[in-house]
Scaffold this active site. Sequence first.
Site, mmCIF file in Angstrom:
data_model
loop_
_atom_site.group_PDB
_atom_site.id
_atom_site.type_symbol
_atom_site.label_atom_id
_atom_site.label_comp_id
_atom_site.label_asym_id
_atom_site.label_seq_id
_atom_site.Cartn_x
_atom_site.Cartn_y
_atom_site.Cartn_z
ATOM 1 N N SER A 117 11.204 -3.150 1.768
ATOM 2 C CA SER A 117 11.193 -4.497 1.176
ATOM 3 C C SER A 117 10.978 -4.474 -0.329
ATOM 4 C CB SER A 117 10.155 -5.388 1.848
ATOM 5 O OG SER A 117 9.003 -4.668 2.131
ATOM 6 N N ARG A 157 7.740 -0.551 14.456
ATOM 7 C CA ARG A 157 6.636 -1.506 14.291
ATOM 8 C C ARG A 157 6.511 -2.503 15.434
ATOM 9 N NH1 ARG A 157 6.139 -3.190 8.002
ATOM 10 N NH2 ARG A 157 4.982 -1.312 7.543
ATOM 11 N N GLU A 189 6.704 7.688 6.584
ATOM 12 C CA GLU A 189 6.205 6.498 7.291
ATOM 13 C C GLU A 189 6.928 6.357 8.615
ATOM 14 O OE1 GLU A 189 4.591 2.496 5.542
ATOM 15 O OE2 GLU A 189 6.305 3.146 4.394
ATOM 16 N N GLN A 246 0.816 -1.215 0.000
ATOM 17 C CA GLN A 246 0.000 0.000 0.000
ATOM 18 C C GLN A 246 0.844 1.257 0.000
ATOM 19 O OE1 GLN A 246 -2.806 -0.195 3.240
ATOM 20 N NE2 GLN A 246 -3.796 -2.012 2.438
HETATM 21 C C1 LIG Z 1 -0.615 -6.071 2.619
HETATM 22 C C2 LIG Z 1 0.862 -5.801 2.423
HETATM 23 C C3 LIG Z 1 1.326 -4.489 2.282
HETATM 24 C C4 LIG Z 1 2.693 -4.235 2.086
HETATM 25 N N1 LIG Z 1 3.110 -2.949 1.886
HETATM 26 C C5 LIG Z 1 4.421 -2.721 1.577
HETATM 27 C C6 LIG Z 1 4.876 -1.416 1.222
HETATM 28 O O1 LIG Z 1 4.103 -0.477 1.140
HETATM 29 N N2 LIG Z 1 6.195 -1.260 0.950
HETATM 30 C C7 LIG Z 1 7.096 -2.297 0.993
HETATM 31 O O2 LIG Z 1 8.288 -2.076 0.730
HETATM 32 N N3 LIG Z 1 6.672 -3.535 1.307
HETATM 33 C C8 LIG Z 1 5.376 -3.776 1.580
HETATM 34 N N4 LIG Z 1 4.960 -5.048 1.875
HETATM 35 C C9 LIG Z 1 5.935 -6.151 1.769
HETATM 36 C C10 LIG Z 1 6.194 -6.417 0.295
HETATM 37 O O3 LIG Z 1 4.980 -6.344 -0.420
HETATM 38 C C11 LIG Z 1 6.824 -7.781 0.066
HETATM 39 O O4 LIG Z 1 7.920 -7.973 0.922
HETATM 40 C C12 LIG Z 1 7.304 -7.905 -1.374
HETATM 41 O O5 LIG Z 1 6.274 -7.574 -2.252
HETATM 42 C C13 LIG Z 1 7.778 -9.312 -1.652
HETATM 43 O O6 LIG Z 1 7.986 -9.446 -3.037
HETATM 44 P P1 LIG Z 1 8.415 -10.852 -3.599
HETATM 45 O O7 LIG Z 1 8.482 -10.719 -5.086
HETATM 46 O O8 LIG Z 1 9.590 -11.330 -2.878
HETATM 47 O O9 LIG Z 1 7.210 -11.834 -3.179
HETATM 48 P P2 LIG Z 1 5.689 -11.851 -3.645
HETATM 49 O O10 LIG Z 1 5.272 -10.574 -4.236
HETATM 50 O O11 LIG Z 1 4.883 -12.384 -2.529
HETATM 51 O O12 LIG Z 1 5.697 -12.911 -4.834
HETATM 52 C C14 LIG Z 1 5.963 -14.274 -4.588
HETATM 53 C C15 LIG Z 1 5.615 -15.058 -5.828
HETATM 54 O O13 LIG Z 1 6.022 -16.413 -5.674
HETATM 55 C C16 LIG Z 1 4.931 -17.272 -6.011
HETATM 56 N N5 LIG Z 1 5.159 -18.535 -5.305
HETATM 57 C C17 LIG Z 1 5.211 -18.769 -3.968
HETATM 58 N N6 LIG Z 1 5.514 -20.070 -3.742
HETATM 59 C C18 LIG Z 1 5.673 -20.641 -4.964
HETATM 60 C C19 LIG Z 1 6.005 -21.953 -5.411
HETATM 61 N N7 LIG Z 1 6.261 -22.942 -4.548
HETATM 62 N N8 LIG Z 1 6.053 -22.200 -6.748
HETATM 63 C C20 LIG Z 1 5.812 -21.204 -7.640
HETATM 64 N N9 LIG Z 1 5.505 -19.934 -7.270
HETATM 65 C C21 LIG Z 1 5.439 -19.678 -5.965
HETATM 66 C C22 LIG Z 1 3.704 -16.475 -5.621
HETATM 67 O O14 LIG Z 1 2.530 -16.969 -6.230
HETATM 68 C C23 LIG Z 1 4.130 -15.105 -6.150
HETATM 69 O O15 LIG Z 1 3.986 -15.059 -7.544
HETATM 70 C C24 LIG Z 1 3.608 -5.316 2.070
HETATM 71 C C25 LIG Z 1 3.135 -6.623 2.219
HETATM 72 C C26 LIG Z 1 1.784 -6.871 2.389
HETATM 73 C C27 LIG Z 1 1.303 -8.293 2.529
#
Ligand SMILES: Cc1cc2nc3c(=O)[nH]c(=O)nc-3n(C[C@H](O)[C@H](O)[C@H](O)COP(=O)(O)OP(=O)(O)OC[C@H]3O[C@@H](n4cnc5c(N)ncnc54)[C@H](O)[C@@H]3O)c2cc1C
Length: 531
Positions: free
Chosen positions: A389, A291, A126, A59
């Site tokens: 993150s 936090r 923030e 968000q």
């Molecule tokens: C509600 C919310 C609000 C947030 N707000 C912020 C913010 O404002 N600013 C900030 O910096 N961070 C924020 N965060 C944290 C941040 O969103 C995450 O840390 C970041 O998006 C993680 O990105 P990622 O690509 O590592 O993982 P994700 O975006 O979670 O993507 C993981 C991917 O892996 C896939 N996957 C998982 N397991 C498997 C598997 N076994 N096989 C194949 N695919 C798989 C999933 O389907 C997805 O496509 C927030 C988190 C949440 C939940």
Amino acid sequence: MASTAIAIHQPQATKRSDEVVIIGGGLAGLFCALKLAPKAVTVLAAAPIGRGASSAWAQAGIAAAVGPGDTIESHVNDTIVAGDGIVDEEIIHMMASEASDRIHDLLGYGVPFDRDLEGHLAVSREAAHSESRIVRVKGDMAGRAIMEALVASVRKTPSIRVLEGYVVEDLIVEDGRVTGVIARDKAGSGEELHRVTGSNVVMATGGIGHLYEVTTNPTEARGGGIGMAARAGARMADMEFVQFHPTAINVGKDPAPLATEALRGHGATLHNAAGERFMLPLHKDAELAPRDVVARGIFAEVKAGRGAFLDCRTAVHDFAAEFPTVFGYCTEAGIDPVTEMIPVIPAAHYFMGGIWTDINGRSSLPGFWACGECTSTGAHGANRLASNSLLEAVVFSARIAEALKAEIKPDAPENWQDGSVTTTEYLTENDHPNMVALRQTMSANLGVLRDGEGMREALNTILHLARESHSVRFDNVITTAKLIAVCALNRTESRGGHFRTDFPEEHAEWKRRTLVTLEQAHAIIPDLLEG
Ligand SMILES: Cc1cc2nc3c(=O)[nH]c(=O)nc-3n(C[C@H](O)[C@H](O)[C@H](O)COP(=O)(O)OP(=O)(O)OC[C@H]3O[C@@H](n4cnc5c(N)ncnc54)[C@H](O)[C@@H]3O)c2cc1C
């Protein structure tokens, strides 16, 4: 489908191709794939890309020192303070320094970041940031807007092949090198296993929130990728540090919708049912304290039966326009945040632990890289600074791409995308019957407040559930839970996201990161259980 994705029942020998295999279609996975173009990439994602990912739910936005008067040093310092003594200073310095370039990359992919009247990037404040430095989109729409732009770019990029609805269950390791993955289609409910091989594998599977009963994370965020890497022998780091978001909206939904921290940045205050502003006596910054402090404050009120409520009534002037996402969540739950306070509860939100990587995203296993929330790079220490993150996801995925581009010579063949498989149906992950028991024990014993007795009970339950597993996917999940329990029991102090009521103080001898393999964790379990 291209020749490297074949249906199998038994793993078989592979011929290594140049393709890079990326597991996960969130921000880290997709940004890495785009940055690797025109090298051949296959992205496997459990859900259609852009969905089933925390990235789309973010968000507030991305932290970057691009506002007037802000500096990289100030961003670094705030991160070090939040991380409570164990942030890797070289890593955070690199990350803060590369933030501005990555924001410009995102603009290049079409992300419509907010601008001020003079056309400069608009930045918000923030909690625990000493400057306004959160680059955002339409108030609280950053995640959705970023992912829409990246998904559109990925679909247009011929070097990226996407297999959607493929749940990766295992890594293929040959002669000590990770050479591919074993995946199951139909969002993990398929009968057949598929083997996808390549020159390098990048893990980008996100966080672990769904190991807990109350979480803000999507169903797919259950630590499967982390457990898979641990089972393959990769080094893990800081597994005891889980961040609980103080203000999930408490309306009994799973996952729990989030009331962004930016609301408190705008002046919203926290009260219990008696109307007391309970954060005032707990910290000099009250609602804007780190936090973990706010989460413990709210947890204590909820546990004592007094409840906790976020009052935005005077702080936010035009709620629907300024915070459309939160406004939508509230309206859906029958709460009018313009006239009513919002009930809140801490929820598992972000994981500081995960797969250890170096400054370029390289893990301890040859051929295996990791980026995004499934990693522990040292950037967050014991407690992540808000909005760092998404920044970590783009900075490290870009560095992985740069390192791999130097290694891989040929570009993707012309018909590469012909093997793409798009899922239109959206099945959430099937739950293993023991998932409920696991989530209960994690929340009860490895949550906001922990103690030795509760953690030993959790570890015993986890070991029992592991013995009953009979499913590779649950093995992955339970392995991550086990590592969290072992590392939390082992750290006999409180620091950042890890708070023990039996060891409430920080201790100088613990001012270090935890580095552990699954084998090492197994070796200390008997001693930990003896207490
Ligand atoms: C509600 C919310 C609000 C947030 N707000 C912020 C913010 O404002 N600013 C900030 O910096 N961070 C924020 N965060 C944290 C941040 O969103 C995450 O840390 C970041 O998006 C993680 O990105 P990622 O690509 O590592 O993982 P994700 O975006 O979670 O993507 C993981 C991917 O892996 C896939 N996957 C998982 N397991 C498997 C598997 N076994 N096989 C194949 N695919 C798989 C999933 O389907 C997805 O496509 C927030 C988190 C949440 C939940």
